[in-house]
Structures are given as C-alpha cells and as structure tokens.
Design a protein around this motif. Structure first.
Motif, PDB file in Angstrom:
ATOM      1  N   ALA A  76       1.703  10.025   7.936  1.00 47.70           N
ATOM      2  CA  ALA A  76       1.939   8.930   8.886  1.00 47.70           C
ATOM      3  C   ALA A  76       2.400   9.572  10.192  1.00 47.70           C
ATOM      4  N   THR A  77       1.808   9.166  11.301  1.00 48.18           N
ATOM      5  CA  THR A  77       2.149   9.830  12.571  1.00 48.18           C
ATOM      6  C   THR A  77       2.810   8.904  13.578  1.00 48.18           C
ATOM      7  N   GLY A  78       2.736   7.613  13.375  1.00 48.48           N
ATOM      8  CA  GLY A  78       3.385   6.705  14.315  1.00 48.48           C
ATOM      9  C   GLY A  78       3.344   5.283  13.780  1.00 48.48           C
ATOM     10  N   PHE A  79       4.302   4.485  14.235  1.00 42.03           N
ATOM     11  CA  PHE A  79       4.332   3.091  13.781  1.00 42.03           C
ATOM     12  C   PHE A  79       4.788   2.224  14.937  1.00 42.03           C
ATOM     13  N   SER A  80       3.910   1.340  15.387  1.00 44.92           N
ATOM     14  CA  SER A  80       4.351   0.383  16.397  1.00 44.92           C
ATOM     15  C   SER A  80       3.487  -0.858  16.334  1.00 44.92           C
ATOM     16  N   LYS A  81       4.114  -1.945  16.668  1.00 42.89           N
ATOM     17  CA  LYS A  81       3.447  -3.258  16.712  1.00 42.89           C
ATOM     18  C   LYS A  81       2.594  -3.504  15.472  1.00 42.89           C
ATOM     19  N   GLY A  82       3.202  -3.242  14.323  1.00 36.15           N
ATOM     20  CA  GLY A  82       2.514  -3.566  13.072  1.00 36.15           C
ATOM     21  C   GLY A  82       1.351  -2.659  12.748  1.00 36.15           C
ATOM     22  N   SER A  83       1.289  -1.479  13.357  1.00 37.19           N
ATOM     23  CA  SER A  83       0.197  -0.575  13.020  1.00 37.19           C
ATOM     24  C   SER A  83       0.751   0.822  12.723  1.00 37.19           C
ATOM     25  N   LEU A  84       0.379   1.313  11.552  1.00 40.15           N
ATOM     26  CA  LEU A  84       0.806   2.669  11.167  1.00 40.15           C
ATOM     27  C   LEU A  84      -0.363   3.608  11.408  1.00 40.15           C
ATOM     28  N   THR A  85      -0.145   4.640  12.223  1.00 41.80           N
ATOM     29  CA  THR A  85      -1.238   5.591  12.461  1.00 41.80           C
ATOM     30  C   THR A  85      -1.130   6.754  11.488  1.00 41.80           C
ATOM     31  N   LEU A  86      -2.300   7.252  11.100  1.00 41.18           N
ATOM     32  CA  LEU A  86      -2.392   8.271  10.050  1.00 41.18           C
ATOM     33  C   LEU A  86      -3.208   9.462  10.521  1.00 41.18           C
ATOM     34  N   ALA A  87      -2.951  10.623   9.921  1.00 34.25           N
ATOM     35  CA  ALA A  87      -3.789  11.796  10.178  1.00 34.25           C
ATOM     36  C   ALA A  87      -4.018  12.511   8.856  1.00 34.25           C
ATOM     37  N   SER A  88      -5.222  12.987   8.643  1.00 32.30           N
ATOM     38  CA  SER A  88      -5.553  13.703   7.409  1.00 32.30           C
ATOM     39  C   SER A  88      -4.691  14.951   7.286  1.00 32.30           C
ATOM     40  N   ILE A  89      -4.249  15.272   6.089  1.00 26.41           N
ATOM     41  CA  ILE A  89      -3.456  16.500   5.921  1.00 26.41           C
ATOM     42  C   ILE A  89      -4.332  17.738   6.091  1.00 26.41           C
ATOM     43  N   PHE A  90      -5.655  17.560   6.002  1.00 24.87           N
ATOM     44  CA  PHE A  90      -6.553  18.707   6.136  1.00 24.87           C
ATOM     45  C   PHE A  90      -7.017  18.905   7.577  1.00 24.87           C
ATOM     46  N   ARG A  91      -7.332  17.783   8.242  1.00 26.69           N
ATOM     47  CA  ARG A  91      -7.850  17.870   9.615  1.00 26.69           C
ATOM     48  C   ARG A  91      -7.080  16.861  10.453  1.00 26.69           C
ATOM     49  N   SER A  92      -6.097  17.360  11.234  1.00 33.63           N
ATOM     50  CA  SER A  92      -5.183  16.441  11.916  1.00 33.63           C
ATOM     51  C   SER A  92      -5.908  15.589  12.967  1.00 33.63           C
ATOM     52  N   HIS A  93      -7.119  16.016  13.380  1.00 34.87           N
ATOM     53  CA  HIS A  93      -7.850  15.192  14.351  1.00 34.87           C
ATOM     54  C   HIS A  93      -8.546  14.025  13.644  1.00 34.87           C
ATOM     55  N   THR A 122       0.865  -1.182   0.000  1.00 34.75           N
ATOM     56  CA  THR A 122       0.000   0.000   0.000  1.00 34.75           C
ATOM     57  C   THR A 122       0.900   1.232   0.000  1.00 34.75           C
ATOM     58  N   ILE A 123       0.579   2.190  -0.859  1.00 30.77           N
ATOM     59  CA  ILE A 123       1.309   3.466  -0.833  1.00 30.77           C
ATOM     60  C   ILE A 123       0.458   4.461  -0.065  1.00 30.77           C
ATOM     61  N   VAL A 124       1.054   5.064   0.962  1.00 27.23           N
ATOM     62  CA  VAL A 124       0.396   6.142   1.710  1.00 27.23           C
ATOM     63  C   VAL A 124       1.176   7.409   1.400  1.00 27.23           C
ATOM     64  N   THR A 125       0.463   8.482   1.110  1.00 26.28           N
ATOM     65  CA  THR A 125       1.166   9.725   0.772  1.00 26.28           C
ATOM     66  C   THR A 125       0.329  10.943   1.150  1.00 26.28           C
ATOM     67  N   PRO A 126       0.995  12.036   1.545  1.00 26.25           N
ATOM     68  CA  PRO A 126       0.238  13.276   1.790  1.00 26.25           C
ATOM     69  C   PRO A 126      -0.262  13.897   0.485  1.00 26.25           C
ATOM     70  N   ALA A 127       0.277  13.456  -0.652  1.00 26.56           N
ATOM     71  CA  ALA A 127      -0.157  14.007  -1.948  1.00 26.56           C
ATOM     72  C   ALA A 127      -1.496  13.399  -2.344  1.00 26.56           C
ATOM     73  N   ASN A 128      -2.042  13.891  -3.468  1.00 20.45           N
ATOM     74  CA  ASN A 128      -3.298  13.307  -3.934  1.00 20.45           C
ATOM     75  C   ASN A 128      -3.081  12.427  -5.160  1.00 20.45           C
ATOM     76  N   ALA A 129      -1.841  11.964  -5.325  1.00 25.85           N
ATOM     77  CA  ALA A 129      -1.524  11.067  -6.439  1.00 25.85           C
ATOM     78  C   ALA A 129      -0.283  10.278  -6.071  1.00 25.85           C
ATOM     79  N   VAL A 130      -0.099   9.150  -6.750  1.00 24.41           N
ATOM     80  CA  VAL A 130       1.148   8.398  -6.572  1.00 24.41           C
ATOM     81  C   VAL A 130       2.231   9.115  -7.374  1.00 24.41           C
ATOM     82  N   SER A 131       3.413   9.276  -6.770  1.00 32.76           N
ATOM     83  CA  SER A 131       4.531   9.942  -7.455  1.00 32.76           C
ATOM     84  C   SER A 131       4.070  11.267  -8.053  1.00 32.76           C
ATOM     85  N   ALA A 132       3.501  12.117  -7.182  1.00 33.67           N
ATOM     86  CA  ALA A 132       2.788  13.310  -7.656  1.00 33.67           C
ATOM     87  C   ALA A 132       3.642  14.232  -8.529  1.00 33.67           C
ATOM     88  N   TRP A 133       4.947  14.314  -8.257  1.00 31.66           N
ATOM     89  CA  TRP A 133       5.784  15.232  -9.051  1.00 31.66           C
ATOM     90  C   TRP A 133       5.864  14.805 -10.508  1.00 31.66           C
TER      91      TRP A 133
END
Ligand code: ADP
Ligand code: SF4
Length: 692
Positions: free
Chosen positions: A588-605, A550-561
């Motif tokens: 991506a905001t944290g990674f532990s025990k096989g879980s990557l936590t995420l936050a929206s680039i628009f609304r960090s909550h 899975t690709i996770v990115t703050p951009a709105n496309a893969v390989s946005a540039w």
C-alpha cells in the motif's frame, strides 16, 4: 487435597501386551525439535512428563534406516547400535518415575526426501505424495520397492525394534499413518502394485501384517507392539464387507498389535489450532476403532478437561487419553488431577506455537509453559522454582501475560510482590485478543495465572492503577519490572520493504482501535504485513459485523506466517467461506479520499488502487516503553529511591508473540535476584568418534 472420585477411572492401570501402563494418561509420540542431536534436552523434556504423572511417554518419530531421513526437520534415529545409548538416556529418565517409555519407529517411504542421506526414497509404487504442496516439494521422487526391498524393509524394522528393546523401551511402535512407509501400501491411490502387495485390500495390508508379525516375534515377549494408524482418509473409501476400508483394516489386524493409536492423516487437521477445532474434535474418526478390537485404543483431542477425558473412556471411544499439546502446556496435568488440583492445570490454548518450533527446527516452545525446552539447558522445572527472599519487594507495572507470569513466578518464589495494572481487567493483550473470533481459549493464559495469584498472600494486585515514574520511585520497592506492553502503529512499508511513515487522517485504524470498539466505515481494506493471526482475525470480525472486507498484503497468502503453525490452509478456507477478498503481493503506498493506492512488490511502477471506506493497518507494534525510558533517564534517582534494578520485559521490551511475553516474565522472575538474565545455559556437545 485428594482426588475427586469422579476421576478415579483415569488412574486405572491398562495392560498393553506384556506391559502395564500405570494409568490412562498417555503422551503420544510427538516431535519436540531436539532430533538426535540433543539427547539431554530430549531426555529432560520427556522425563518431566513422566514425573508429572503421564503413564506412558513416547519419543517422536524415530527413523529405522538412512533411507528414511527427514532432514532438516529434527527426527531421532535407531540406525545402528551406537544410536541405542542416546535413547537409553531418555528411557532411564522416564523409568525413574514409573512410566512406560515408547518409541515411534518410523520409515517415511516416499514421504521422506532424504535430503541428508541422499538415498533414493522408496515407496509402494514410486508415486509422490503432496507434490503440489510447496512445503513438501522435494526435487526427487521415490522409486517403487522391489520384493527384495520389501524383505530388507521388514528386516530394518526388526533390527530397529531389537535396538529399541536394548535401549529399554517398553512400547515399540509401527508408524502406519500420515503418508509414511507402510501406510502408503494401504492407500489404493498410492499403491498400484500388481504383485501380492497390491490390488485387493488383503494384499495392501500384507506388508503391515508382516511387519507386525516380524516385530512381535522379535521383541513382543518383552515389549508392547503399537500401531499408529491414520484413519480419516480411509474412512472415505467404501469397504467391501464393512463401511469403509479403515473399518476393514482395523478388523483384519484387530488383535495383532497390542495397542491401536489412531489419528488423522493430515497433521494440520490432527493439530488443528483452537481457532479451528474444539476439544475432542477427532472423535468422528477415532470412535469406530474400539468396537473392532479387544486391544486398547489411544487417540488425541487436545484434552484438558478431566470430565471430557472420563467421558471418552465411559462412552467407549478411547482406553487411554492421548496428548501431545496438553502434556506440553502442563507436564503435571495428571498429577494435578490426581491431587484434586484441577484449578491449577495450565491448559493448552491451542495456539500451535509448539508446532512452529518444530518447523523452526528448535526445541519446543510453548505459550503457556515457558519452561518447555529449558528443563535441561537452564534447569527450569515447570512446577518447582528456587525460593527467594521475602524481605525483597518487587513492583511489576502492567498485568499482561508478561507481568502476570512474572508476578505468579515471583509469588511462588516467596518474594513480596505488587502488581499494578492501569486497566480494570487483568490480562492485557490476551484479555483483548481472546475476544477475536476463535481465540476464546487464549484467555487461559490469564486465567491460569490469576487463579494462582489470588491464592498468594505475598502478591498484592491493584487494578485501575496507572503508575507514573514518580509512583514507581515512591513505591519503596527493591526491584521494578516494567511490563507495559506495546501498541499497534499505523506505520506501513515503503516499496523497498522497509517501514516508512504511517498514514494520517480519517478512515485509518489500527488493530487496537478496532479492538477497542471503533466502527470503521465499509468497505474495509486490511493491509496486513504482520502475517500472523491479527489480519485474518480482524477480517473475520469485521465481516461478521456485516462489512465487505478485502485483505491486501505483500505476502502471497493470508496470514502467511501461519504456515508455521499449521493454520495457513484453514485460514484461507475461512476467508473463502466468508467471501473475504484478497489482493496478494502488493504494497500500500497511499490512502486518501477513500482510495488506497498499491504497487507490486516485484515492479514498483506496476501500480493500482482500491476504493474503500476505511483502512486497517496491521503491521508494526511499537513498545510502550515511555515509563521504562523515563525511569532510566536518571539512574541516580533510581538509586536514591532504593531501587536496585529496573527491568523491562515482554512487549514493552520488544514486541512479539504472547509466548515471548510469558517467557520473558518467567525468566525475569527466575533471575531477579541474580541479575543474570541468562544464568545456566548448558550446551549439548557432539561426541567425537573415530572412523573404524
Ligand atoms: P505483554 O504482552 O508484554 O504482557 P500487554 O500489552 O499484554 O503486554 O500488557 C501490558 C499491560 O500493561 C496492559 O494491561 C496495560 O494496561 C498495562 N499498563 C501499561 N502502562 C501502564 C502503567 N503505566 N501502569 C500500569 N499498567 C500499565
Ligand atoms: Fe498448547 Fe500453544 Fe503450548 Fe502448543 S504452544 S502446547 S498449542 S499452549
């Protein structure tokens, strides 16, 4: 050395209407990012191609009228007689070397937004093209052309053609492709007219035919008239008498133009990067043209192999070998073949950095050819370089693209050069990255340079030699150049978009680790905020190893540039084909025990998480500048060792693309003895004219 007789056919003259090309090497029209504003830069960029043996050298797209304005993208123009002298500069430069000069007369129709001139765009039926594609959206659509508009439109071509002839051009193009002006009339989905210019194919071709006849009558005695025609879309439209409407159009106009220049309708297909296309990939939509006309046919295909070129001619696909990128990467490609120096060809790697410069609105940059765009401004020639002092010895540490180019160019200048590389293999990042899926051609950056270096008696190369600061001080060199590269870090972005601390612990990998053979546990998440090729290439690599990715990115496309390198759509297609999942607009905001936590680039909550076995962070590169810093921490030690200068170049100075590294290596080699890293930097100046 003399030419291999196998390639004689490439050096046969070709008659194009009233003019004759001295050989079959044809630099097709292509944008170079100079527009109308940088005539000296443009003339020098084209001249070097003529000097290097291209028999025909063309401009990029040249607008015939203010109703065809592509600003802010850089195009040239022939709007009035005052515009002629800007072109004459280039024509004279091309003629100095015995080549023909061509101009690509262009009217964008509804495909030009006229942002600068504010003239309402016009087209066959007022239908907007590409209106769903963000890169092309303009806030105005086009209006349908009246019969009076069509009469004027034809007149603009004639006026521009006459100006082109006054400028001295030998070949005058009518551009009927890529969604522009006359091409829109050909397309049944763009042309809904009910008059004599719409409906049946005869009617849709009428404008094309009229323009060709008008221009031929006006300038055809002295200039060849070329048509640039996009074939691939119309190949899919069944014809009434022939296989497709593309076949029918070519056979209807067959011998009216003096030359057919055939291409794809989609620039991202025509200039597909090497990651997505092979040499000669255009053959399926070029090959049908020659049997339908007695006039010469030219087409492109990222041709760098003379054998491949010969086969295009012998198999009756093309008469002239068209090139944009191969002529950018090596303006002297024809001369090298002519002189039996094929080994010295600087082959295009198909990376499309050149395409990105045009999108940036600046003169072309090229990964392989660091002099491209600098011919006039810095007086850099792709083959010649001022001699240096053989008594001066230069130590280069690191044989990546920066170190290799520096060593090659210093060697060419005649300095005494030592190149030390820690690894057993030369090439640094290009050797490593060329093993990524689709990037094999990138090894050409290394091969071109190592091929030449090995012929230079004044350049010694030491592999497996990791140098310390003391080694450099003990080397007895007059100048030291540190080209030790950069490495990827596992640092990530905070929710404010700025880099913050990296992830620690097991299961986190950098691209360097994956490329060195690390085997992450699946499923894998690639967190990409680099936005260039690395994230999607690694996704492909790991997917082909059988891992779910899975690709996770703050951009709105893969390989946005890669919007800039015309690869964005192809990359997305590839990700879809490989079932690579995507999560956009997330930090991506944290990674532990096989879980990557995420936050929206628009609304960090707005938070979420993904379970995965491993995380690959593709974002920041940090310079490998420890050696450089250590040396510079004690200037007295450097002076006492007899070293005049210590410079850092390439990724070690500031991580960037391979093009940056090659450029830095070249610049360093040219300026090592002047101590002036900018040197000549001529400026184009606008001419102040007075309103009449
Ligand atoms: P660039 O793109 O700037 O050329 P690369 O990372 O491609 O940088 O290449 C840097 C090269 O420098 C690598 O091949 C690396 O092995 C080499 N290198 C790094 N440190 C040393 C050192 N101390 N001595 C010799 N070679 C080194
Ligand atoms: Fe070829 Fe890349 Fe140079 Fe463009 S930038 S001409 S694709 S090597």
């Amino acid at each position: 050395m003399s030419r291999n007789p196998r390639y004689d056919i490439l050096f046969e003259p070709v008659t194009i209407g009233p003019v004759t090309a001295p050989n079959r090497f044809y630099q097709t029209p292509h944008a170079i990012g100079t527009g109308h504003q940088m005539p000296h830069t443009r003339a020098a960029m084209r001249e070097v191609r003529a000097e290097g043996g291209w028999g025909v050298v063309n401009t990029g797209y040249c607008s015939i009228h203010p109703s065809s304005d592509d600003a802010p993208l850089p195009y040239s123009r022939l709007w009035d007689d005052e515009d002629i002298k800007v072109h004459a500069l280039m024509v004279d430069a091309v003629h100095r070397h015995g080549a023909l000069a061509g101009v690509e007369l262009w009217h964008g129709g509804g495909g030009s937004a006229n942002r600068l001139t504010r003239v309402t765009p016009m087209s066959a039926s007022g239908i907007s093209s590409n209106s769903t594609y963000p890169g092309w959206i303009s806030l105005t659509s086009s209006r349908p052309m009246s019969r009076q508009d069509i009469r004027e439109f034809r007149g603009w071509y004639v006026d521009a053609a006459k100006r082109a002839r006054s400028a001295g051009f030998d070949v005058v193009y009518i551009y009927a492709g890529m969604g522009y002006g006359p091409y829109q009339f050909l397309l049944p989905w763009m042309n809904k007219r009910t008059d004599e210019y719409g409906g049946c194919l005869d009617n849709r071709v009428r404008l094309m035919r009229e323009i060709l006849e008008d221009v031929k009558e006006a300038v055809g005695q002295s200039c060849a008239i070329a048509v640039r025609f996009s074939t691939n879309e119309l190949l899919d439209v069944p014809g009434e008498t022939l296989e497709s409407e593309a076949h029918e159009i070519v056979s209807m106009l067959a011998d009216l133009p003096d030359l057919w220049d055939v291409k794809s309708a989609d620039w991202s297909v025509e200039t597909a990067s090497a990651r997505f296309s092979e040499e000669g990939a255009q053959e399926p939509w070029n090959s049908f043209v020659k049997p339908l006309t007695s006039k010469p046919v030219v087409g492109v295909g990222r041709f760098t192999s003379p054998d491949y070129m010969v086969s295009q001619i012998k198999r009756g696909i093309l008469d002239l070998i068209g090139a944009a990128r191969p002529s950018i990467a090596d303006p002297f490609l024809p001369k090298k073949i002519d002189e039996g120096r094929e080994d010295e060809i600087r082959e295009c790697i198909g990376c499309n950095i050149c395409v990105s410069s045009y999108h940036d609105g600046v003169p072309l940059r090229c990964t392989q050819n660091p002099t491209m765009g600098e011919e006039w401004r810095r007086n850099w020639h792709p083959e010649r370089i001022p001699p240096g002092d053989p008594e001066q010895s230069i130590l280069i540490v690191g044989a990546g693209p920066a170190g290799l180019e520096c060593a090659r160019a210093l060697g060419q200048r005649g300095f005494t050069v030592t190149l030390a590389e820690a690894g057993r293999e030369l090439g640094g990042r290009v050797t490593i990255e060329s093993k990524l899926p689709g990037l094999a051609t990138w090894a050409r950056v290394r091969d071109y340079r190592t091929n030449l270096i090995q012929t230079m008696a004044n350049v010694d190369v030491y592999r497996g030699s990791e140098l310390s600061a003391q080694d450099v001080l003990d080397s007895g060199c007059n100048h030291a150049v540190i080209a030790t590269g950069a490495k990827w870090s596992a640092e990530i972005l905070g929710t404010n978009g700025y880099p913050m601390g990296g992830f620690e612990g097991g299961g986190v990998f950098t691209p360097d680790e994956i490329l060195a053979g690390a085997e992450p546990e699946g499923p894998v998440v690639i967190y990409d905020f680099d936005h260039y090729y690395m994230g999607s290439c690694l996704a492909e690599l790991l997917c082909k190893r059988g891992l779910a990715v899975t690709i996770v990115t703050p951009a709105n496309a893969v390989s946005a540039w890669t919007f800039m390198s015309n690869e964005l759509v192809r990359i997305r297609e590839r990700m879809l084909d490989l079932d690579i999942a995507t999560v956009f607009e997330q930090y991506a905001t944290g990674f532990s025990k096989g879980s990557l936590t995420l936050a929206s680039i628009f609304r960090s909550h707005d938070v979420g998480s993904i379970d995965c076995g491993s995380l690959v962070v593709v974002g920041i590169k940090t310079a490998n500048d420890r050696l450089f810093r250590e040396l510079n921490s004690n200037p007295d030690r450097i002076a006492n060792a007899g070293i005049s200068t210590v410079r850092s170049i390439g990724d070690c100075r500031a991580p960037g693309t391979i093009a940056h590294a090659v450029y830095a290596g070249h610049e360093c080699a040219r300026t090592i003895d002047t101590g002036d890293s900018l040197g000549r930097f001529a400026l184009e100046r606008p001419l102040i004219s007075f309103k009449s």
